[in-house]
Design an enzyme around this catalytic site. Structure first.
Site, short mmCIF file in Angstrom:
data_model
loop_
_atom_site.label_atom_id
_atom_site.label_comp_id
_atom_site.label_asym_id
_atom_site.label_seq_id
_atom_site.Cartn_x
_atom_site.Cartn_y
_atom_site.Cartn_z
N SER A 105 0.84 -1.20 0.00
CA SER A 105 0.00 0.00 0.00
C SER A 105 0.87 1.24 0.00
O SER A 105 2.10 1.17 0.11
CB SER A 105 -0.92 0.02 1.23
OG SER A 105 -0.15 0.14 2.42
N SER A 137 12.12 10.30 6.32
CA SER A 137 11.01 11.22 6.59
C SER A 137 11.58 12.59 6.95
O SER A 137 12.60 12.67 7.65
CB SER A 137 10.16 10.70 7.75
OG SER A 137 9.30 11.71 8.25
N TYR A 143 9.36 7.10 15.40
CA TYR A 143 9.46 7.04 13.94
C TYR A 143 10.54 8.01 13.44
O TYR A 143 11.43 7.63 12.67
CB TYR A 143 8.10 7.39 13.34
CG TYR A 143 8.00 7.29 11.84
CD1 TYR A 143 7.63 6.10 11.25
CD2 TYR A 143 8.25 8.39 11.03
CE1 TYR A 143 7.51 5.99 9.86
CE2 TYR A 143 8.15 8.29 9.65
CZ TYR A 143 7.77 7.09 9.08
OH TYR A 143 7.67 7.00 7.71
N LYS A 170 14.29 7.37 11.66
CA LYS A 170 14.61 7.94 10.36
C LYS A 170 15.88 8.80 10.44
O LYS A 170 16.66 8.86 9.49
CB LYS A 170 13.44 8.77 9.85
CG LYS A 170 12.17 7.97 9.58
CD LYS A 170 12.39 6.86 8.57
CE LYS A 170 11.12 6.11 8.25
NZ LYS A 170 11.31 5.07 7.23
N THR A 216 -1.33 8.67 2.48
CA THR A 216 -1.20 7.22 2.46
C THR A 216 -1.99 6.61 3.62
O THR A 216 -2.27 7.29 4.61
CB THR A 216 0.27 6.78 2.59
OG1 THR A 216 0.76 7.20 3.86
CG2 THR A 216 1.11 7.41 1.48
#
Length: 314
Positions: free
Chosen positions: A54, A175, A201, A205, A236
């Site tokens: 996805s 990111s 997160y 990154k 997304t």
């Protein structure tokens, strides 16, 4: 770029909202047509995309397939992977697609996948698989889940596929959120501070970006180039589920998955080959720091690098 375009590009990048949104993509896109890869740029080449069921991963797989690549969709959930594969086949009739199962966060599954992979040369390896758990979670080997998924698994998979990757390209999806974070030298597993999924997160990154030059040096003897990129703000399923309020407030400005994946596809297919060890956004190398407080030393990078090598058994 002309001087005016360079100045505009820099202004978009530094002001964040227009640069990371669809505005930045559409403005910059006007100068790209002559720079687009040729339609058959990846004909006869094989690419692996992790997390391809996805969002950006699926869009990346679709973009690579359109350029003629044989694309292996490496996914954790085979049912979702089959749906993505069918969608890509409808978009690109005759596309050469292969569905693989691999949980990148599980180092033993990464080893199993690399051992069983029935492929010759791998020309492109895209590390896109991502997670943002709301609570601190662990991988099967006991590593914090974002670190395992975004750093340890990709590092191990790249090294295990190194013989097949000779002369190829490795691309890691980072990111822009990493700009807010320091390299977590003393706590890479996020054990000490109160856990926040978005922070974990972004920290992972930051590690990706900091280690890119070191990974590039490690792979240079095999003529493998390494690039890290950030896609801007893209609409997304992962963003919607992890940051629903942000998605709701910014949806009119969000990039499509294809727009977010554009630079990944370009890095995979453009000629001449982009320089190794760089951090990219919208087809241009970008600074890895904008804030003085996030700067790390070479010793800090080496410390995290050694931690990751030890954690993966490399």
């Amino acid at each position: 770029m002309t001087a005016l375009r360079t100045a505009l590009d820099t202004a978009l990048d530094r002001t964040v909202l227009p640069g990371y949104s669809r505005i930045g993509y559409l403005v910059r896109r006007t100068s790209w047509p002559a720079d687009d890869p040729r339609p058959d740029a990846l004909r006869g080449r094989t690419a692996i995309v992790t997390g391809a069921s996805s969002g950006l991963g699926k869009a990346t797989a679709l973009g690579l397939a359109r350029l003629g690549a044989t694309v292996r969709l490496a996914v954790r959930n085979l049912d979702k992977g089959r749906t993505a594969l069918a969608d890509i086949e409808r978009e690109v009739p005759g596309a050469e697609l292969v569905l693989d199962r691999c949980d990148v966060s599980d180092l033993e599954d990464v080893r199993r996948y690399a051992k069983e992979l029935e492929a010759g040369q791998i020309h492109v390896l895209v590390h896109n698989a991502g997670v943002m758990p709301p609570k601190r979670a662990l991988s099967p080997q006991g590593h914090e889940l974002t670190l395992a998924t975004h750093v340890l698994g990709p590092l191990l998979l790249t090294d295990l596929l190194r013989p097949k990757l000779a002369g190829g390209r490795v691309i890691l999806i980072a990111s822009g959120g990493m700009y807010t974070q320091q390299l977590p030298t003393e706590d890479p597993e996020y054990r000490n501070d109160p856990y926040r999924g978005a922070t974990a997160y972004a920290r992972s990154k930051r590690i990706q970006v900091a280690l890119t030059p070191l990974l590039a040096t490690r792979l240079a003897p095999d003529n493998i180039t390494v690039a890290t990129m950030h896609p801007g703000w893209s609409d997304t399923p992962g963003l919607t589920s992890s940051l629903p309020l942000f998605t709701k407030l910014t949806r009119p400005l969000l990039r499509t998955p294809a727009e977010g994946a554009d630079t990944t596809v370009w890095l995979a297919a453009t000629t001449p080959e982009p320089p190794t060890g760089k951090f990219w956004h919208d087809r241009q190398p970008r600074p890895t720091h904008y804030l003085a407080r996030t700067q790390e030393s070479p010793a800090d990078r080496q410390h995290i690098w050694q931690y990751c090598l030890d954690a993966t058994g490399l």
